[in-house]
Design a protein around this motif. Sequence first.
Motif: not given
Length: 69
Positions: A16-17, A23, A12-14, A6
């Motif tokens: 999920s929960s 998600q 940017s990174s995402y 990153k």
Amino acid sequence: MWVGVKKGLDISSYLSSPGVPDQRDTNENTNGRIRCTYPKGTKFGSKPKNDINDFLLNFNQVPRKVLIK
């Protein structure tokens, strides 16, 4: 590891929960499409390689809707 990637790429990174499949729409959709042909628990080691390659070729040629947020 991902932190280094990153920072190195300045992206940017995402993530999920855990336990929230809403998600992970693309992942859940893909799993559902695969399960239409190969049920959960399928042992791919016992499948002929040609069958899997044919499935993947067909699977990857079907257009999919992509959602960009």
